[in-house]
Design an enzyme around this catalytic site. Sequence first.
Site, PDB file in Angstrom:
ATOM      1  N   ASP A  46      -8.164  -6.775  -4.913  1.00 34.12           N
ATOM      2  CA  ASP A  46      -7.884  -5.465  -4.316  1.00 34.12           C
ATOM      3  C   ASP A  46      -8.774  -4.410  -4.984  1.00 34.12           C
ATOM      4  O   ASP A  46      -8.684  -4.184  -6.187  1.00 34.12           O
ATOM      5  CB  ASP A  46      -6.401  -5.125  -4.511  1.00 34.12           C
ATOM      6  CG  ASP A  46      -5.961  -3.911  -3.690  1.00 34.12           C
ATOM      7  OD1 ASP A  46      -6.799  -3.043  -3.379  1.00 34.12           O
ATOM      8  OD2 ASP A  46      -4.757  -3.833  -3.361  1.00 34.12           O
TER       9      ASP A  46
ATOM     10  N   SER B 279       0.841  -1.193   0.000  1.00 34.08           N
ATOM     11  CA  SER B 279       0.000   0.000   0.000  1.00 34.08           C
ATOM     12  C   SER B 279       0.887   1.258   0.000  1.00 34.08           C
ATOM     13  O   SER B 279       1.730   1.375  -0.881  1.00 34.08           O
ATOM     14  CB  SER B 279      -0.942  -0.050   1.207  1.00 34.08           C
ATOM     15  OG  SER B 279      -2.014   0.847   1.042  1.00 34.08           O
TER      16      SER B 279
ATOM     17  N   HIS C  34      -8.092  -5.231  -0.369  1.00 32.99           N
ATOM     18  CA  HIS C  34      -6.806  -4.542  -0.236  1.00 32.99           C
ATOM     19  C   HIS C  34      -5.971  -5.055   0.939  1.00 32.99           C
ATOM     20  O   HIS C  34      -4.757  -5.202   0.838  1.00 32.99           O
ATOM     21  CB  HIS C  34      -7.045  -3.045  -0.095  1.00 32.99           C
ATOM     22  CG  HIS C  34      -5.780  -2.254   0.054  1.00 32.99           C
ATOM     23  ND1 HIS C  34      -4.838  -2.182  -0.951  1.00 32.99           N
ATOM     24  CD2 HIS C  34      -5.279  -1.545   1.094  1.00 32.99           C
ATOM     25  CE1 HIS C  34      -3.818  -1.440  -0.544  1.00 32.99           C
ATOM     26  NE2 HIS C  34      -4.058  -1.043   0.692  1.00 32.99           N
ATOM     27  N   ASP C  35      -6.620  -5.313   2.059  1.00 34.62           N
ATOM     28  CA  ASP C  35      -5.885  -5.727   3.257  1.00 34.62           C
ATOM     29  C   ASP C  35      -5.226  -7.096   3.150  1.00 34.62           C
ATOM     30  O   ASP C  35      -4.570  -7.536   4.101  1.00 34.62           O
ATOM     31  CB  ASP C  35      -6.797  -5.696   4.484  1.00 34.62           C
ATOM     32  CG  ASP C  35      -6.720  -4.355   5.211  1.00 34.62           C
ATOM     33  OD1 ASP C  35      -5.999  -3.455   4.725  1.00 34.62           O
ATOM     34  OD2 ASP C  35      -7.371  -4.202   6.264  1.00 34.62           O
TER      35      ASP C  35
ATOM     36  N   ARG D  19     -11.914   6.579   9.800  1.00 34.95           N
ATOM     37  CA  ARG D  19     -11.473   5.182   9.854  1.00 34.95           C
ATOM     38  C   ARG D  19     -12.536   4.248   9.273  1.00 34.95           C
ATOM     39  O   ARG D  19     -12.229   3.300   8.549  1.00 34.95           O
ATOM     40  CB  ARG D  19     -11.171   4.811  11.307  1.00 34.95           C
ATOM     41  CG  ARG D  19     -10.601   3.425  11.508  1.00 34.95           C
ATOM     42  CD  ARG D  19      -9.245   3.275  10.883  1.00 34.95           C
ATOM     43  NE  ARG D  19      -8.553   2.063  11.317  1.00 34.95           N
ATOM     44  CZ  ARG D  19      -7.415   1.640  10.792  1.00 34.95           C
ATOM     45  NH1 ARG D  19      -6.829   2.329   9.831  1.00 34.95           N
ATOM     46  NH2 ARG D  19      -6.841   0.549  11.222  1.00 34.95           N
TER      47      ARG D  19
END
Lengths: 368, 368
Positions: free
Chosen positions: A309, A147, A342-343, A215
């Site tokens: 992603d 990232s 993505h994570d 967040r």
Amino acid sequence: MNIETKIAKFTKPLYLESGRILEPWQIIYETYGELNEDKSNAILITHALSGSHHAAGWYEGDRKPGWWDGLIGDSKAIDTTKYFVICTNVIGSCFGSTGPMSPIYPGSNERYRLKFPVITIKDMVKAQKILLDSLGIKKLKAVVGGSMGGMQALRFGVDFPGFIERIIPIATTYQTRPYVIAINKSMIEAIRADCEFKNGNYEIGTELKGLAVARMIGYLNYISPKTFDKKFGREYVKTDGMFELFGRFQVESYLEYNGAMFPKWFDALSYIYLLKAISLFDIGRGFNSLDEAFSNIKDKLFLISFSGDTLFFPEEMREIKKYMDKVGGRCQYYEIDSDYGHDSFLVEIDKFSDLISDILKGEMDARF
Amino acid sequence: MNIETKIAKFTKPLYLESGRILEPWQIIYETYGELNEDKSNAILITHALSGSHHAAGWYEGDRKPGWWDGLIGDSKAIDTTKYFVICTNVIGSCFGSTGPMSPIYPGSNERYRLKFPVITIKDMVKAQKILLDSLGIKKLKAVVGGSMGGMQALRFGVDFPGFIERIIPIATTYQTRPYVIAINKSMIEAIRADCEFKNGNYEIGTELKGLAVARMIGYLNYISPKTFDKKFGREYVKTDGMFELFGRFQVESYLEYNGAMFPKWFDALSYIYLLKAISLFDIGRGFNSLDEAFSNIKDKLFLISFSGDTLFFPEEMREIKKYMDKVGGRCQYYEIDSDYGHDSFLVEIDKFSDLISDILKGEMDARF
């Protein structure tokens, strides 16, 4: 595996891409393993938006280890019995490196806050390079990051050709797309909309609700819609009423909890500055073309993306491969099959740790 | 085309899915075209989250026409020379139908605010059905709507079998997925985090920044990442500094503008209530199974999705088709090729207006 936390303080000015200067400045970092005699076994780990220098291992009382502990350690893919691994907290962040909440000059009670200069990925990398120079490291075995960490890895390759044996950017891009800039913008505005933010002059220790909302927005893109399905379904919190306005589905409770926790450990101004750095990221800035930028990468480039992603799409990393092929660079592209989102670069380490191990051992070099 | 705006007031209680009651209540609506003698030419249009009863035509001084003007009008796909078209503002919304900012009883200065009951899609549809009954309409030619409007169309089909000749849900789902619930949650929390929101007791006329942020979050999913690329690229606002912290890319300026405009024309509490209705939407609630729910649909169902919809994925509408096939219902599925994103149902009318026209003329019936 031994962990050491260190702070490097620099009195020489750090000249930033914006034209501004940080002076003095400092970097906090951790190291794992031992630097060998000729200082040739160092690997730099670069962290993501909310990451820190604590990439691996445990401190006493920790409830969880460093963020890439699955990858870094004795006999792990990034093997600390062989390599000297360094992870720094980027400048602009809030874990001990110079950032917006640092004193505006040594000994001052005044903090930079909004007077802090805009930081770019180029600046983060420049600061890390100065640290590595100060440690006498003439060449890195590798730089590895996901990232925002992948942006740093790529930038390192472009800005310091010949300095890194193997560059491994993961789940990243070469030029932040407007979609991600838009996500970042909505996070920044969520923070600014909080009346307790007070244009950056919030009381120390204030748990800004706007940062919690930011967040939550982030989470929407860290995992994929399919992972939301698998993780939460339409489960409702048992003690909440279905027809209460603020009754919650499990996914809402999860977001609420993680949102509320975030301001306890991350600073709002650092978040804004790092989001800005991500939005500004463009490997071509300062060059006449992207071709020119990529032709600067002289070291071996290994790209790893995840098929699912939805923040930095695999397509973006395939484009890097195309540029590298065009300019005759050494580049390999790997796409890990995963619909996690993505994570994946943090969560699905099992799916790519062997690949990282093989790359570091030089086993993939024959493919160039 | 003639437009009329009307308000229907009801004194009989509206029994809601939550067990609560609205009494009295009202619906504001527009009609286009003429109701024929035997009241057999009515088409109901159902609107999306931020939509209203103003679906077509112009009022004096308007800068733009109703939100589906491209589709509804004389000789258009929904032809007002043939059909009597009705579009109501859903209960819970803020354009004149009973909602959270309505007086808590007639003549009261006190507004419901957070005392307003949770509204569901089923409730919206029930209210619309009562309106149609009051107009003497025994059967609808069609119900057509996108997004939250598509949920209403589907709900209509399930709750009032035999009442509608052709049901046309567009860009929607049968059961809101956790990903969308999560997006809704972050929008709701953006509003609640605004200190001016005052737990729903905000001053009338306050332009809540939290609502602006919520709108920005929404935009992230109304158009696709590819559309962000095409529309904005990485263009920077000419008068902003690249290294100013709050300097803006064009996409940021766009979000800022649309965010800031939103509280001028939409109410924060209505937004929360409608988001809740969307999150709660599940066509199976009240039935023992989804099969049972879908087997209730006795009318012709035409599903239209967009390949690039990243909010309600085509997959979700294909699942409706599977359920309908399983229970032996009459259902056709159309997927419009488009990478624009969810807002295709508002923006890319040219791509599906012929299809709607053909469906309404009965030209697709042979395919059953």
